[in-house]
Design an enzyme around this catalytic site. Structure first.
Site, PDB file in Angstrom:
ATOM      1  N   SER A  64       5.533   5.152   8.741  1.00  9.50           N
ATOM      2  CA  SER A  64       4.903   4.841   7.460  1.00  9.50           C
ATOM      3  C   SER A  64       5.803   5.318   6.328  1.00  9.50           C
ATOM      4  O   SER A  64       6.347   6.424   6.382  1.00  9.50           O
ATOM      5  CB  SER A  64       3.539   5.529   7.343  1.00  9.50           C
ATOM      6  OG  SER A  64       3.051   5.440   6.016  1.00  9.50           O
ATOM      7  N   ASN A 117       6.096  -1.586  11.423  1.00 14.81           N
ATOM      8  CA  ASN A 117       5.281  -1.079  10.324  1.00 14.81           C
ATOM      9  C   ASN A 117       5.609  -1.871   9.047  1.00 14.81           C
ATOM     10  O   ASN A 117       6.320  -2.872   9.093  1.00 14.81           O
ATOM     11  CB  ASN A 117       5.550   0.413  10.121  1.00 14.81           C
ATOM     12  CG  ASN A 117       4.329   1.183   9.652  1.00 14.81           C
ATOM     13  OD1 ASN A 117       3.605   0.729   8.782  1.00 14.81           O
ATOM     14  ND2 ASN A 117       4.107   2.351  10.238  1.00 14.81           N
ATOM     15  N   ASN A 133       0.838  -1.202   0.000  1.00 10.20           N
ATOM     16  CA  ASN A 133       0.000   0.000   0.000  1.00 10.20           C
ATOM     17  C   ASN A 133       0.869   1.247   0.000  1.00 10.20           C
ATOM     18  O   ASN A 133       1.985   1.255   0.517  1.00 10.20           O
ATOM     19  CB  ASN A 133      -0.952  -0.009   1.211  1.00 10.20           C
ATOM     20  CG  ASN A 133      -0.368   0.688   2.422  1.00 10.20           C
ATOM     21  OD1 ASN A 133      -0.445   1.911   2.550  1.00 10.20           O
ATOM     22  ND2 ASN A 133       0.250  -0.089   3.323  1.00 10.20           N
ATOM     23  N   PHE A 181      -2.009   8.050   4.580  1.00  5.79           N
ATOM     24  CA  PHE A 181      -2.791   8.598   5.695  1.00  5.79           C
ATOM     25  C   PHE A 181      -4.093   9.247   5.221  1.00  5.79           C
ATOM     26  O   PHE A 181      -4.446  10.358   5.649  1.00  5.79           O
ATOM     27  CB  PHE A 181      -1.977   9.625   6.495  1.00  5.79           C
ATOM     28  CG  PHE A 181      -0.837   9.081   7.299  1.00  5.79           C
ATOM     29  CD1 PHE A 181      -0.632   7.723   7.441  1.00  5.79           C
ATOM     30  CD2 PHE A 181       0.048   9.949   7.927  1.00  5.79           C
ATOM     31  CE1 PHE A 181       0.430   7.229   8.195  1.00  5.79           C
ATOM     32  CE2 PHE A 181       1.109   9.468   8.688  1.00  5.79           C
ATOM     33  CZ  PHE A 181       1.297   8.106   8.814  1.00  5.79           C
ATOM     34  N   ASN A 223       4.745   6.115   3.411  1.00 11.19           N
ATOM     35  CA  ASN A 223       3.885   6.705   2.394  1.00 11.19           C
ATOM     36  C   ASN A 223       3.619   8.195   2.568  1.00 11.19           C
ATOM     37  O   ASN A 223       2.845   8.779   1.808  1.00 11.19           O
ATOM     38  CB  ASN A 223       2.556   5.939   2.338  1.00 11.19           C
ATOM     39  CG  ASN A 223       2.775   4.478   2.013  1.00 11.19           C
ATOM     40  OD1 ASN A 223       3.585   4.147   1.149  1.00 11.19           O
ATOM     41  ND2 ASN A 223       2.069   3.605   2.717  1.00 11.19           N
ATOM     42  N   THR A 224       4.240   8.819   3.557  1.00  8.85           N
ATOM     43  CA  THR A 224       4.226  10.267   3.712  1.00  8.85           C
ATOM     44  C   THR A 224       5.656  10.757   3.557  1.00  8.85           C
ATOM     45  O   THR A 224       6.532  10.340   4.329  1.00  8.85           O
ATOM     46  CB  THR A 224       3.669  10.682   5.088  1.00  8.85           C
ATOM     47  OG1 THR A 224       2.299  10.285   5.178  1.00  8.85           O
ATOM     48  CG2 THR A 224       3.768  12.188   5.286  1.00  8.85           C
ATOM     49  N   LYS A 234       5.541   3.537  17.101  1.00 11.81           N
ATOM     50  CA  LYS A 234       5.590   2.451  16.122  1.00 11.81           C
ATOM     51  C   LYS A 234       6.804   2.645  15.230  1.00 11.81           C
ATOM     52  O   LYS A 234       7.017   3.730  14.672  1.00 11.81           O
ATOM     53  CB  LYS A 234       4.312   2.425  15.284  1.00 11.81           C
ATOM     54  CG  LYS A 234       4.210   1.223  14.351  1.00 11.81           C
ATOM     55  CD  LYS A 234       2.816   1.126  13.747  1.00 11.81           C
ATOM     56  CE  LYS A 234       2.646  -0.169  12.949  1.00 11.81           C
ATOM     57  NZ  LYS A 234       1.262  -0.319  12.447  1.00 11.81           N
TER      58      LYS A 234
END
Length: 351
Positions: A197, A264, A128, A132, A199-200, A235
């Site tokens: 994450s 993560n 993915n 967010f 993805n940011t 995390k």
């Protein structure tokens, strides 16, 4: 019976649908089922019932508390499934011992452009790059406030995973985490700072201790701003070097955090942008959990996540030193009866 039926449906039909559409449809269905007392009780009675723990006779090592709450099942739902706290009652009725919602940011944001979610059927994983996507902290706080106004809602053990908005510059990131913690901690049993994450843009850079310290201090202030002092976790990513992980653990101990969530998603793949979860992550997640467990204080809680598909996988995570385990990808692959089955097996077995 239910597990076999879902498995057939997943292999023949569900895996052909758009993954994100299926995700949203599933959460809507679980949320609606959980909102109705009759269907909620039916789910709990048939698939989600947990063996009630005999607390008095339970060995000390089997008792796991988050703050003052005794967790009824060692398996919980990882963040990413219920991003906006819409389906907590349905998810707990399915047998999860606790539910972590989010990631939630101060302001609503749409996330990255689609496509941004893929099933990895051969390796039993997901990739993915959602970014967010969520409706923001104010909307989530209202839902959690409403949830806690009911008996079943107060009984659920709920964690809130918080992050920064994509448009927030690095030097103001701590403010985003403090805002979310302040707003959400009064309604949560624990709060998880997500700086891992992939993805940011730039988010994982915040895992360095010099950047992480002010963020954790800000989140602590937020958690302590109400009458409740919600337990705070951080995390971490599986792709950190061991030395970096140990620096974070030392900071967690110094600041007196409740514990660590490991891990993560991983970027150690050649499939394109985004993080991979599920079975491909299992071995590295176990390594990280083992490393963190060796150095974390005994009273701090370690939540292990990454590649848990069975009770044996969960036992391996617990044996590596985790106090609790979380899953997400396996729930997608295995279906609605899976969390209750795993938690009952853990309760009856050696976990």
């Amino acid at each position: 019976m239910i597990r076999a039926a879902y498995s057939w449906l997943f292999r023949t039909l569900i895996h052909r649908t758009d993954p994100e559409w299926a995700h949203h449809a599933g959460i809507r269905a679980i949320g609606l089922a959980g909102d109705c007392a009759l269907t909620r009780r039916l789910m709990r009675a048939t698939i989600g019932h947990l063996d009630a723990p005999d607390v008095a006779s339970m060995p000390r090592k089997r008792k796991v508390y988050i703050g003052e709450r005794l967790v009824p099942g060692r398996l919980g739902l990882a963040a990413g499934m219920d991003k906006d706290a819409r389906a907590i009652l349905g998810l707990t009725a399915m047998g999860f011992g606790f539910v972590e919602v989010g990631t939630i940011t101060p302001k609503p944001q749409p996330g990255n452009d689609a496509p941004r979610l893929w099933r990895l059927m051969d390796s039993r994983g997901l990739r993915n790059r959602m970014g967010f996507n969520n409706e923001g902290a104010d909307a989530a706080a209202q839902r959690l406030r409403d949830l806690r106004s009911t008996r079943d809602g107060r009984a659920a053990i709920v964690g809130v995973n918080i992050g920064k908005n994509k448009t927030t510059p690095e030097e103001r990131a701590a403010g985003d985490y403090e805002y979310c913690a302040t707003l959400l901690a009064p309604w949560a049993d624990f709060v998880v700072v997500n700086v891992s994450s992939p993805n940011t843009p730039g988010l994982r850079d915040l895992q360095s201790v010099e950047h992480l310290r002010p963020i954790l201090l800000a989140a602590q202030r937020g958690c302590r701003s109400s009458n409740r002092d919600a337990p705070l976790f951080v995390k971490i990513a599986p792709d950190l070097a061991d030395a970096q992980i140990l620096e974070i653990v030392a900071l967690v101990k110094e600041l007196g955090l409740a514990g660590v969530v490991a891990t993560n998603t991983t970027i150690a793949h050649d499939l394109g942008d985004g993080g991979v979860s599920g079975a491909p992550l299992r071995e590295r997640a176990l390594e990280v959990v083992r490393l963190v467990a060796e150095h974390l204080d005994d009273e701090q809680v370690l939540i292990g996540t990454g590649g848990v598909f069975s009770a044996d996988d969960a036992r391996a995570m617990l044996a590596a030193g985790a106090d609790l385990v979380e899953a997400f990808t396996a729930f997608v692959f295995e279906g609605p009866s899976w969390p209750g089955e795993v938690n009952r097996e853990l309760a009856r077995g050696r976990a």
